[in-house]
Design an enzyme around this catalytic site. Structure first.
Site, PDB file in Angstrom:
ATOM      1  N   GLU A  15     -67.759  10.398  17.752  1.00 17.90           N
ATOM      2  CA  GLU A  15     -68.484  11.159  18.776  1.00 17.90           C
ATOM      3  C   GLU A  15     -69.034  12.450  18.181  1.00 17.90           C
ATOM      4  OE1 GLU A  15     -69.770  11.578  21.565  1.00 17.90           O
ATOM      5  OE2 GLU A  15     -68.999  10.217  23.088  1.00 17.90           O
ATOM      6  N   ASN A  98     -65.594  18.556  27.441  1.00 18.01           N
ATOM      7  CA  ASN A  98     -66.285  17.516  26.703  1.00 18.01           C
ATOM      8  C   ASN A  98     -67.198  18.101  25.619  1.00 18.01           C
ATOM      9  OD1 ASN A  98     -67.116  14.890  26.125  1.00 18.01           O
ATOM     10  ND2 ASN A  98     -68.588  14.781  27.785  1.00 18.01           N
ATOM     11  N   ASN A 148     -72.486  14.930  29.886  1.00 18.52           N
ATOM     12  CA  ASN A 148     -72.169  14.444  28.551  1.00 18.52           C
ATOM     13  C   ASN A 148     -72.965  15.241  27.526  1.00 18.52           C
ATOM     14  OD1 ASN A 148     -70.595  12.565  26.971  1.00 18.52           O
ATOM     15  ND2 ASN A 148     -70.783  11.148  28.682  1.00 18.52           N
ATOM     16  N   ASP A 195     -75.245   9.121  27.242  1.00 20.02           N
ATOM     17  CA  ASP A 195     -74.044   9.769  26.700  1.00 20.02           C
ATOM     18  C   ASP A 195     -74.499  10.919  25.804  1.00 20.02           C
ATOM     19  OD1 ASP A 195     -71.535  10.342  25.418  1.00 20.02           O
ATOM     20  OD2 ASP A 195     -70.845   8.336  25.892  1.00 20.02           O
TER      21      ASP A 195
END
Length: 282
Positions: A15, A98, A148, A195
């Site tokens: 990620e 996040n 996101n 995302d």
């Protein structure tokens, strides 16, 4: 597709890719490692990270920011390698935090999804916090559908955020004090769960899509310019490489949070030629 190249294999869940200082930096959430990989595939470990999730960006002076999502902290890595607390986010939300993006003034925007996905909680409204250079944090946007990836326009006046559970990219105006206003839909992306994102030099956004198994280049207003099909979920993307015209996509099999703990290492980084390089940092 024939233009895919596997740059790095064997990740658990990659990620928050970022191109920085001649290498791609990738957060392997499943392994708890911050990795670097050069354009020819040489892998290094920059940092062990004992939190889930975690994401990164850099302050203008070169210090690394790291979202320690599970314990609601924003950390800062000093030039000597030590780690300091940059901001405590628990008073704003005790749910996992996040993504992060930093601007040219030393402000950082951090988003929280508003619920604990891995614990099976029902979805709740997400938020965006502003952390000023002195470490003070305040909420500057709310009621987001699983915020996101984020990106800043080169002039530093607009923040873009992907709302995964709302199938859209949302824009905010950035005020002189870093606050957000003028919320508007930048692009509807029906049937997608955007995302991680990145903004290119032509003003278009690339977004990765886990359930759609793809990475998509889209214009403001929603016109799709290109789709890169994947054989597994697309989690995030970044532009970089020696000439800036490589799209790096982190991808992995995803079978839901219940299966994530024992997931096999299906994560990889793909390199795809891109029509434009990255937008300049504000």
């Amino acid at each position: 597709m024939p233009d895919h190249r596997v740059l790095l294999d064997g990740l658990v869940l990659g990620e928050s890719p970022r191109w920085h200082d001649g290498a791609l930096w990738v957060c392997d959430w499943g392994a708890g490692e911050l990795l670097t990989v050069t354009p020819d595939g040489r892998r290094g470990t920059a940092l062990g990270v004992d939190t889930f999730p975690f994401c990164i960006d850099w302050l203008p002076d070169g210090r690394l920011l790291l979202v320690s999502g599970g314990d609601a902290r924003l950390l800062r890595r000093e030039p000597d390698g030590s780690t300091a607390l940059h901001a405590d986010l628990r008073d704003l939300s005790d749910r996992p935090w996040n993504e992060v993006v930093a601007d040219g003034r030393g402000n950082a925007y951090v988003n929280g999804i508003g619920f604990d996905l891995m614990a099976g909680e029902a979805p709740g409204p997400g938020l965006i916090a502003l952390v000023t250079p002195d470490g003070r944090a305040r909420t500057v946007a709310g009621d987001l559908g699983f915020p996101n990836g984020m990106a800043l326009t080169p002039d530093g006046r607009t923040l873009l955020v992907a709302e995964s559970y709302a199938s859209r990219l949302t824009a905010f105006d950035i005020g002189p004090d870093g606050g957000l206003s003028g919320r508007r839909t930048w692009a509807e992306v029906p049937g997608s769960a955007p995302d991680g994102i990145c903004l290119d030099a032509e003003g278009l956004v690339w977004f990765a899509d886990v359930p759609g198994r793809r990475c998509v280049r889209v214009r403001e207003g929603g016109a799709v310019e290109r789709t890169v099909d994947l054989d597994r979920g697309g989690f995030s993307c970044a532009l970089g490489g020696p000439d800036g015209r490589t799209l790096y996509v982190t991808a992995a099999e995803w079978h839901g949070p219940a299966a994530a703990g024992g997931a096999a290492p299906t994560g990889r980084v793909l390199a795809v030629p891109a029509p434009a390089g990255p937008a300049p940092r504000p």
